[in-house]
Scaffold this motif. Structure first.
Motif: not given
Length: 500
Positions: A215-218, A241-244
């Protein structure tokens, strides 16, 4: 400039053999001098007076590079009750009630981790009989599933998580959904992560590769901790996920995001490894692949767009067919000018044979394997054809050499536990070697090689980062490891753990 410290009278093992004389100095976060002659060391001290630490015959080894942790995942439930080794319902009830009185998570659940089905046959009815009127989730030791009580089933249904089995045993996609639902707040997560990092340091780990950042918050929490100087160990992180990775490729001191991990087969051990017909389960099933060669290549191209041509692509592939799928994708990636420089990693590789291992060597694929998988194989041996061929760590080590590294998958963590399992596994055919010293490179410098940092850490060598561990003795066998303690852990010349 920091004060130079000299360490003497130790058994120093530098990834190969004990040094003739055991003395070294540390300054400015690096090994400054490593001495193989006692007189040379004494003469150096005359010219360069410094603090001397006498280790009184204790062993010193390079810090462990754990190439496969799931720290971020584990930290979601770090405050849970500990069910490891519990073999009776009364003990479990006592620990769960204590956890329930202390604090439930924000969703009202009481968690326990470390449950081992071979020690305790746990069911929904068993949990209901404990008399705890709160939702309960008990995770098994490998985090491959969770057993709920009746109140827990009602809680997840109310939260919109549908399709849970009536027996309350969550596995597969429904388990993943539940885990993401029951995540802690960023503040709680940060607190758990720092505590988990300290447990790694206490186990002799100085560098960890975290492979399940979802997750982005991680990502943001880890970056914030690194920028504040709160991370004491060196972290090399992989997102799912690559976008992260977007906006996260800078050097954050002890933290770097280096690549993406994909799941070719399921993350539940031998229960859903994607096999070929020759390795089919006892009922004839082979499970399914989550990704095709086309899917893997597409992800690799997205990764290259964001992270550049030297980024890392790691693949979870336990079953034979899953390993084969990744190697087919690797061949396509190596043939492309666009992706040929990607660092490719196979995680697990547990049912590979010599054909696949040699193919990995040809394609420059690095393999990380976990000694604890031997326990998984033993549990499921009756359902697996040729269990003696599973987890071929010795063959991988022999063929791939420095392209093979040991990771824990956080089950369990630390030098001694992983070394003990690699030297003395439940199934003798899975033994890597008979000698801790021969095993040591797979737990140190090989891991540093994965991220092209072998020149920076992974050995006790002048000019390298002063990452080292002091042990109560120099172990040689698996039994020795069981009785060897980590006394001190140092990272970049700073002590991050000392046994009290």
């Amino acid at each position: 400039m920091t004060k130079e410290i000299a360490f003497t009278h130790a058994k120093v093992v530098n990834s190969t053999q004990p040094l003739a004389a055991a003395a070294f100095t540390v300054a400015d976060g690096k090994f400054k001098q490593v001495f193989d002659n006692e007189n040379t060391f004494k003469n150096y001290l005359k010219r360069n007076p410094c603090e001397v630490v006498d280790l009184a015959g204790q062993a010193v080894v390079p810090g462990q590079v754990d190439t496969h942790t799931i720290s971020t995942f584990i930290c979601k439930f770090k405050s849970a009750a500990n069910a490891e080794g519990v073999s009776d319902a009364l003990t479990l009830a006592t620990r769960l009630k204590k956890a329930a009185l202390a604090k439930t998570d924000e969703h009202g659940f009481v968690f326990a981790t470390g449950w081992q089905s071979e020690n305790l046959d746990l069911t929904l009815e068993t949990l209901d009989e404990l008399g705890i009127d709160k939702p309960i989730a008990v995770f098994n030791s490998s985090f491959h599933g969770a057993q709920l009580n009746s109140v827990g089933l009602k809680a997840i249904d109310k939260a919109g998580i549908k399709g849970a089995p009536k027996d309350g045993l969550l596995m597969g996609p429904i388990f993943d959904t539940f885990v993401n639902h029951a995540r802690p707040t960023p503040v709680e997560f940060a607190k758990h992560f720092m505590a988990y990092e300290q447990s790694l340091a206490a186990a002799g780990v100085t560098t960890a590769h975290d492979l399940v950042i979802q997750k982005s918050d991680e990502v943001q929490v880890l970056k914030a901790m690194a920028l504040k100087g709160l991370l004491k160990l060196r972290w090399r992180c992989y997102v799912t996920r690559p976008e992260l990775l977007e906006g996260s490729l800078e050097d954050y001191g002890n933290l770097k995001f280096v690549g993406v991990k994909v799941f070719i087969d399921g993350s539940y051990g031998m229960k859903n490894a994607h096999q070929d017909r020759a390795h089919a389960y006892s009922d004839g099933s082979v499970s399914e692949s989550k990704l095709s060669v086309k899917d893997i290549v597409a992800t690799a191209k997205k990764l290259t767009d964001i992270g550049g041509s030297h980024a890392h692509l790691a693949a979870h592939c336990i079953g034979y067919a899953a390993c084969e799928t990744f190697l087919k994708a690797a061949a396509e990636l190596r043939d492309s000018v666009y992706t040929k420089e990607l660092t490719l990693r196979a995680l697990h590789f547990e049912t590979a044979d010599d054909k696949l291992i040699n193919r990995a060597k040809e394609l420059g694929v690095i393999v990380s394997m976990q000694p604890a998988f031997s326990q998984d194989v033993k549990d499921y041996a009756k359902d697996i054809p040729h269990p003696e061929h599973v987890n071929p760590m010795k063959r991988v080590a022999l063929i791939l050499k420095d392209k093979f590294a040991i990771g824990s998958d956080s089950m369990p963590i630390g030098y001694m536990k992983n070394a003990a399992l690699a030297l003395n596994p439940p199934l003798p055919t899975q033994k890597v070697t008979d000698d801790f010293i021969k095993l040591l490179p797979t737990m140190t410098r090989h891991g540093a090689s994965i991220t092209n940092e072998r020149q920076n850490f992974g050995a006790i060598k002048a000019g390298q980062s002063a990452d080292f561990v002091v042990l109560s003795k120099l172990p040689r066998s698996g039994k020795d490891c069981d009785t060897t303690e980590v006394l001190q852990t140092w990272v970049k010349g700073k002590q991050v753990f000392a046994k009290k």
